[in-house]
Design a protein around this motif. Structure first.
Motif, PDB file in Angstrom:
ATOM      1  N   HIS A 100      40.478  39.413  26.872  1.00  0.00           N
ATOM      2  CA  HIS A 100      41.507  38.565  27.482  1.00  0.00           C
ATOM      3  C   HIS A 100      40.788  37.462  28.245  1.00  0.00           C
ATOM      4  N   ASP A 135      35.853  36.890  34.232  1.00  0.00           N
ATOM      5  CA  ASP A 135      34.789  37.903  34.218  1.00  0.00           C
ATOM      6  C   ASP A 135      34.592  38.528  32.833  1.00  0.00           C
ATOM      7  N   HIS A 136      35.383  38.070  31.846  1.00  0.00           N
ATOM      8  CA  HIS A 136      35.254  38.573  30.466  1.00  0.00           C
ATOM      9  C   HIS A 136      34.879  37.450  29.504  1.00  0.00           C
ATOM     10  N   ASP A 195      40.734  45.012  30.302  1.00  0.00           N
ATOM     11  CA  ASP A 195      41.380  45.324  31.577  1.00  0.00           C
ATOM     12  C   ASP A 195      42.766  45.947  31.363  1.00  0.00           C
ATOM     13  N   HIS A 220      39.537  48.114  33.083  1.00  0.00           N
ATOM     14  CA  HIS A 220      39.650  47.335  34.317  1.00  0.00           C
ATOM     15  C   HIS A 220      38.606  47.764  35.348  1.00  0.00           C
ATOM     16  N   HIS A 221      37.376  47.980  34.878  1.00  0.00           N
ATOM     17  CA  HIS A 221      36.239  48.273  35.765  1.00  0.00           C
ATOM     18  C   HIS A 221      36.475  49.525  36.626  1.00  0.00           C
TER      19      HIS A 221
HETATM   20 ZN   LIG Z   1      37.958  42.256  34.334  1.00  0.00          ZN
END
Ligand SMILES: [Zn+2]
Length: 305
Positions: free
Chosen positions: A99, A103-104, A201, A226-227
């Motif tokens: 997405h 951060d991706h 995520d 989602h980490h």
């Molecule tokens: Zn993320």
């Protein structure tokens, strides 16, 4: 990033991979081909996984964050490109952007400027983050196809490895786009007995849809959604995946408090082995399709950083 530390990390990775290769060649069941390698890359707060097929095809599932005025660290430039070069890789056959959150997707433009890219899979979620627009612009310029997959699709990735799309479950025209995380492209990489599920995520809504879809979710490894946040890894979804190893990709002392303690307890109570990029560095799975090994680079960075 400190150059000295960085070189030591890459060196450690090369040694690990060489040792892994040696181990495989020494086992009685050594495959005719090279093993499958899945490397969950330490990109600080973000997500990036490199899959290398037995025949040497490469797939990137996300590419971490991009450098900004506030944080100069660029996952593509500073980590992924040097790592791929150290492994002798010079192209990316498939990029899956789960997405378009920074951060991706952040590292994707740098990767596209450095290496030839075969095809990009995109969630179809319209977004204005600069890396997303740059990715589409580069794809147009270089005539790289950009596809929007739906659950049930297969992503071609050579003869030996199956990459199945598990989410989003609705076709593009019926998606609500209320929550970008729930538009994450979820993939399950399978090579013989070994499998790896990457959820981006995805939150409880998409996890629930995947559970009720009846798709095969059981996997050797779960790249925790989602980490490791409390929005994800619901008991129902986690029970269906039932992984032997759960990976968490999160930055050291990140400001989101990822991973969530309750999710961590859920993983531990189930007896799942937990590997975290903030503690273990790059996490490397090597499989001949029957068994697998997991290794990690030591985190060399100063803990006070
Ligand atoms: Zn993320």
């Amino acid at each position: 990033m400190n150059i000295f530390r960085h070189h030591r990390t890459v060196l450690a990775l090369v040694i690990l991979l060489a040792a892994g290769g040696l181990l495989f060649s020494l086992t009685a069941r050594a495959a005719e081909t090279d093993p499958l390698r899945v490397i969950v890359i330490d990109v600080r707060q973000g997500d990036a996984t490199l899959v290398i097929s037995p025949e040497g095809k490469t797939m990137l599932l996300d590419a971490g964050q991009m450098g900004t005025r506030h944080s100069r660290y660029d996952a593509g430039q500073d980590t992924i490109i040097p790592l791929m070069k150290s492994l002798g890789l010079d192209r990316v056959d498939v990029i899956v952007v789960t997405h378009p959150h920074a951060d991706h997707i952040g590292g994707v433009p740098a990767i596209m400027e450095e290496f030839p890219v075969g095809v990009i899979y995109d969630s179809g979620y319209p977004h204005t983050v600069s890396a997303y627009e740059r990715m589409l612009e580069l794809a147009r310029e270089r005539e790289i196809p950009v596809k929007v997959p739906t659950a049930g699709d297969l992503i071609p990735f050579g003869d030996h490895v199956t990459v199945q799309v598990l989410g989003p479950t609705l076709p593009l025209e019926r998606r609500s786009f209320m929550n970008i995380n729930n538009q994450s492209i979820v993939t399950r990489v399978e090579y013989g007995n070994f499998s790896f599920i990457n959820t981006g995520d995805a939150e409880r809504e998409l996890e629930g849809l995947m559970v009720s879809s009846g798709a095969r979710l059981k996997s050797t490894v779960l790249n925790t959604g989602h980490h490791g946040s409390s929005t994800s890894t619901t008991p129902e979804f986690f029970a269906m995946v039932n992984p032997e190893v759960a990976v968490i990709s999160a930055g050291k002392r990140n400001r989101f408090s990822h991973p969530d303690w309750e999710v961590m307890n859920r993983l531990r109570r189930a007896g799942t082995r937990v590997m975290r990029t903030d503690y273990h560095g790059h996490i490397i799975f090597t499989s001949d399709g029957e068994t697998y090994e997991v290794a990690s680079t030591p985190v060399i960075e100063d803990l006070t950083e």
